[in-house]
Design a protein around this motif. Structure first.
Motif, short mmCIF file in Angstrom:
data_model
loop_
_atom_site.label_atom_id
_atom_site.label_comp_id
_atom_site.label_asym_id
_atom_site.label_seq_id
_atom_site.Cartn_x
_atom_site.Cartn_y
_atom_site.Cartn_z
N ASN A 196 22.66 8.70 -56.03
CA ASN A 196 22.78 9.67 -57.11
C ASN A 196 23.01 11.07 -56.54
N PRO A 197 23.70 11.94 -57.28
CA PRO A 197 23.89 13.30 -56.81
C PRO A 197 22.56 14.04 -56.71
N SER A 198 22.46 14.90 -55.73
CA SER A 198 21.22 15.65 -55.52
C SER A 198 21.49 16.78 -54.54
N ALA A 199 20.56 17.69 -54.45
CA ALA A 199 20.61 18.75 -53.45
C ALA A 199 19.17 19.16 -53.14
N ILE A 200 18.78 19.04 -51.88
CA ILE A 200 17.44 19.44 -51.44
C ILE A 200 17.60 20.53 -50.40
N ASN A 201 17.03 21.69 -50.69
CA ASN A 201 17.09 22.84 -49.78
C ASN A 201 18.51 23.11 -49.27
N SER A 236 31.15 14.46 -56.59
CA SER A 236 31.33 13.02 -56.50
C SER A 236 30.03 12.29 -56.20
N ILE A 237 29.93 11.11 -56.73
CA ILE A 237 28.76 10.25 -56.58
C ILE A 237 29.22 8.97 -55.89
N LYS A 262 19.83 5.47 -64.03
CA LYS A 262 20.35 4.25 -63.45
C LYS A 262 21.85 4.25 -63.67
N LEU A 263 22.58 4.60 -62.63
CA LEU A 263 24.03 4.71 -62.72
C LEU A 263 24.69 3.40 -62.32
N PHE A 264 25.88 3.18 -62.84
CA PHE A 264 26.59 1.95 -62.53
C PHE A 264 28.06 2.25 -62.28
N GLN A 265 28.67 1.41 -61.50
CA GLN A 265 30.08 1.56 -61.16
C GLN A 265 30.90 0.58 -61.97
N MET A 266 31.96 1.07 -62.62
CA MET A 266 32.86 0.23 -63.41
C MET A 266 34.10 -0.10 -62.59
N PRO A 267 34.88 -1.09 -63.01
CA PRO A 267 36.11 -1.42 -62.27
C PRO A 267 37.03 -0.22 -62.15
N ASP A 268 37.79 -0.18 -61.06
CA ASP A 268 38.71 0.93 -60.82
C ASP A 268 39.65 1.13 -61.99
N SER A 269 39.91 2.40 -62.31
CA SER A 269 40.86 2.85 -63.34
C SER A 269 40.41 2.51 -64.76
N LEU A 270 39.22 1.95 -64.93
CA LEU A 270 38.74 1.66 -66.29
C LEU A 270 38.01 2.88 -66.84
N SER A 271 38.45 3.38 -67.98
CA SER A 271 37.80 4.52 -68.61
C SER A 271 36.77 4.03 -69.62
N ASN A 291 26.57 18.69 -54.41
CA ASN A 291 25.58 17.85 -53.74
C ASN A 291 25.24 18.44 -52.38
N TYR A 292 24.04 18.11 -51.92
CA TYR A 292 23.69 18.45 -50.54
C TYR A 292 22.62 17.48 -50.07
N LYS A 293 23.00 16.57 -49.18
CA LYS A 293 22.07 15.59 -48.66
C LYS A 293 21.35 16.17 -47.45
#
Length: 797
Positions: free
Chosen positions: A480-485, A500-501, A448-457, A218-220
């Motif tokens: 979301n992950p991204s990299a611009i220039n 990481s996201i 459209k990403l979502f976060q699940m409860p910790d340690s849940l696979s 990533n690079y913000k």
């Protein structure tokens, strides 16, 4: 004698009549690339210039006129493909191909793509520019349906042509979204392994992220039980019968000015899609006073998914994020119409559908739905057991704005405008690659990403009753992950793990680092890139991972038990640089050994059918290098032998012996005859080509091809018992856009522009593709008009 002559004259006359009739029929069924046509709804005349490869260059005074013309010429080359694409989501393949496609139709109907499309259309703003242009495109298709020649496939199948509607566009894109998904192949299988074999077997699989592999950075920057595996079996059988390509993976990289000889951006992209005839993309260059794009279209969709103009260029790869989950449900024991969730009983929704079947009576079927999605027990006949399993897919769970997304991407003029369209992509997850004439390069993971409860696979079947296995929140697109220039002056994607996201590693079905490792190595090794060197890189067929794997395992061979011939080939393998050439023998021996290592490691626990399904997952590709380095582990032991516990060394020794014996049986005892061209072949299948007598007329190929699975020139295959590596997936186009000379950017299609077997553009790029050659993506108006072999003038009615 005179009587015999008269008979011969009659027979010759009849033959001539048949030949003349066939010639006339062929001429009437060919696409019309020349002459004059009237097209309803046009404001002014549109000129369509076809270049040497049948690619239309459409010049119109307005966008609506241009898209109306695009629909017409797209249909005359690809109407059959359009028809099949829209039928998948509607569950209407059985109507064309018979009862053999019944289970496939049931499966896709249950996904709810078509219902979702209909609901989306009902909410569209009919006066929006994206809808108006879509309707113009559909008008062009429908006029061809009414007035143009009927493609031969409709005659052969007895199918009647029907007009296209807005929901057909969304159905085609919904199918694309599902064919990317991997969860349906993986989650139930992992759950079965865990339930049946135990946690220790899961720990020895490459389920989680491997921190030692290459990740996308990533690079913000603000600068511009068996139940589950039966699900897998049925899904595989449903998908393998599809008569159209499935979307798979891809490579792409975009080089910033600091990395190029000219100081201008270069974009490379080769989306990996199942091979079929016709190939998936239809190229078209559209030019109006307010809009110009050289784009790649899927059948029945007006806006290009890959495109460039003189200002911007963009491409796609598959993000591989996890957007489909399975849930265990609980039915009320005293009322089978209800299911339990979060302390209350709710009513199942019951959906009833009817499927028309060619040469048979229609079939009605019903299935239940929960808040998560369809209950697969009522859909897939192989699924046994009382415990309901539902399938939750984010594509149908959320509002679709995909039409706005592709419209916005294709009409953007600069980076920020382009970026603003991407939050409208909720599924499938896409790596969107971008470059422009101003020198910007960018990558966005769009989903459209979502976060699940910790340690849940999410790689296992989840609990649908408690509410504890539900998404905690949905991420904003800015997370979301991204990299611009980025300061390393390039962006890339090879379907590998992103960094990481929002402070977490996002679950997905990422491919191993193989292609990414090679891409990064090559991009880091030089700065003075140009179009020619980039075109060489996109054809690169060297694996960095496979020689390392050989080094790891070859030391386990007991050379005292090898013959002189075997010692020679082992030495060649030891010195192999990982390059795949048609006359190479080391690649053949390597892949035979790799297959038998996998077979001797996993088949005893999984069984033959489940092992074959495992070979078709991204998990298996990740497992190859990671698992081979495990000196000890549960999978090494052959559970079918009671007298001993096998080790990694035992498996490697047996696998080498099995591989050698199989090669001798297939090609004889001389290893110099075990060459890659004999096993690695590509044929582009047409649905009608399944009839053996028609195969040579409709299919294209076969060809011996270099490349392999998980190299940049990713001509991939799935291992099976035939031990032949028939290529099924690969670059659906190789495309290089060079902003230093935009009018000489280059590309290639796997077969040809036209899907009409009577067109000279049906297969005219096939040999060029195999040979690793390119052709120009023409954009210079004077050059196009002076060199075009034919011109179709479309006039207002």
């Amino acid at each position: 004698m005179k009587k015999l002559k008269r008979v011969l004259l009659v027979l010759i006359s009849l033959l001539l009549i048949v030949l003349i009739g066939a010639f006339i029929a062929v001429q009437t069924l060919k696409p019309d690339y020349n002459g004059n046509q009237t097209l309803n709804g046009l404001e002014k005349e549109v000129s369509v210039y076809f270049d040497d490869f049948g690619i239309p260059h459409i010049y119109a005074s307005s966008e609506e006129d241009a898209f109306r013309a695009l629909g017409y010429v797209h249909a005359q080359d690809r109407l059959w493909q359009m028809e099949l694409l829209r039928r998948i989501a509607k569950g209407k393949l059985s109507e064309v191909f018979g009862a053999d496609l019944l289970e496939t139709d049931k499966f896709f109907l249950s996904l709810g793509i078509d219902d979702h499309s209909i609901n989306t259309v009902a909410q569209l703003d009919m006066e929006s520019e994206s809808v108006l242009l879509s309707k113009a495109y559909l008008d062009g298709i429908n006029q061809f349906i009414e007035e143009g020649p009927t493609p031969v496939e409709f005659y052969l199948t007895g199918l009647e042509k029907q007009p296209f509607q807005l929901n057909d566009i969304l159905d085609a894109m919904g199918y694309m979204a599902f064919s990317f998904a991997q969860a349906h192949k993986t989650d139930p299988m992992l759950t079965d392994i865990k339930n049946r074999l135990g946690e220790r077997y899961i720990q020895d699989l490459a389920v989680n992220s491997d921190t030692s592999t290459v990740w996308i950075k990533n690079y913000k920057n603000t600068v511009p039980d068996s139940l589950e595996t039966d699900i897998v079996a049925t899904v595989y059988k449903a998908l393998e019968k599809l008569p159209v390509p499935q979307f798979q993976g891809s490579n792409s990289w975009v080089l910033a000015p600091e990395k190029t000889k000219s100081g201008k951006v270069i974009l490379a992209n080769d989306p990996h899609i199942s091979f079929a005839q016709p190939s998936v993309w239809y190229e078209a260059h559209v030019s109006t006073p307010t809009y110009e794009k050289y784009g790649y279209h899927i059948g029945g969709v007006p806006f290009p998914l890959l495109a460039h103009d003189r200002n911007i260029a963009y491409g796609l790869t598959m993000f591989q994020n996890d957007d489909l989950n399975f849930y265990r449900e609980r039915t009320n024991p005293t009322d089978s119409t209800q299911y339990y969730v979060e302390g209350a009983w709710r009513d199942y929704e019951v959906v009833t559908k009817e499927i028309k079947i060619k040469d048979s009576e229609p079939v009605s079927f019903s299935f239940r739905k929960t808040g998560h999605g369809p209950v697969v027990n009522n859909i897939l006949k192989q699924v046994q057991g009382e415990e309901p399993i539902s399938m939750s897919w984010i594509y149908t769970q959320m509002e679709s704005k995909v039409l706005d997304a592709v419209y916005g991407m294709s009409h953007a003029k600069e980076l920020e405008e382009f970026k603003s369209a991407l939050p409208n992509i909720h599924a499938p997850g896409l790596n969107v690659m971008y470059g422009d004439a101003k020198g910007n390069v960018a990558w966005w993971a769009s989903a459209k990403l979502f976060q699940m409860p910790d340690s849940l696979s999410t790689k296992f079947v989840l609990d649908g009753t408690s509410g504890k296995d539900e998404p905690v929140r949905y991420l904003d697109f800015s997370e979301n992950p991204s990299a611009i220039n980025p300061p390393w002056n390039y962006v890339y994607s090879a379907n590998n793990q992103p960094d990481s996201i929002a402070g977490m590693l996002y679950p997905g079905y990422y491919l191993p680092e193989n292609r990414a490792l090679r891409i990064v190595q090559l991009l880091e090794s030089r700065k003075q890139w140009d179009r020619e060197s980039t075109s060489e890189m996109i054809l690169d067929a060297t694996s960095l991972v496979n020689p390392a794997l050989v080094t790891e395992l070859i030391k386990l061979l007991d050379i005292s038990h090898l013959t002189d011939e075997q010692l020679v080939e082992v030495d060649n393998l030891k010195n192999w640089d990982g390059t795949y050439k048609l006359d190479g023998t080391s690649p053949v021996l390597f892949h035979r050994c790799e297959y038998f290592v996998a077979k001797n490691t996993f088949e005893d626990e999984l069984g033959k059918e489940k092992f074959q399904h495992f070979l078709g997952t991204h998990l298996f590709k990740r497992q190859i290098a990671w698992g081979a380095q495990m000196q000890t582990g549960a999978w090494w032991d052959n559970v079918l032998t009671d007298d001993r516990v096998e080790t990694r060394s035992d498996i490697v020794l047996k696998s080498f012996a099995d591989a050698w014996a199989s090669l001798v049986a297939d090609f004889g005892p001389d290893p110099s005859q075990w060459t890659w061209d004999k096993v690695h072949t590509l044929e582009h299948p047409h649905p009608i080509g399944q009839v053996e007598a028609l195969r040579s007329y409709f299919n294209v190929g076969p060809f011996a091809v270099n490349g392999s699975r998980e190299v940049i020139n990713n001509l991939t295959f799935t291992y099976d018992s035939t031990l032949n590596y028939k290529v099924t997936v690969g670059p659906s186009t190789r495309r290089i856009v060079d902003f230093s000379d935009i009018e000489n950017s280059i590309s290639i299609l796997p077969t040809g522009q036209s899907g009409n077997p009577f067109s000279k553009h049906y297969r005219d790029q096939a040999q060029l593709y195999v040979d690793g050659k390119f052709r120009k993506m023409m954009m210079n108006e004077s050059e196009i008009k002076s060199s075009s072999e034919s011109v179709l003038l479309l006039s207002p009615n």
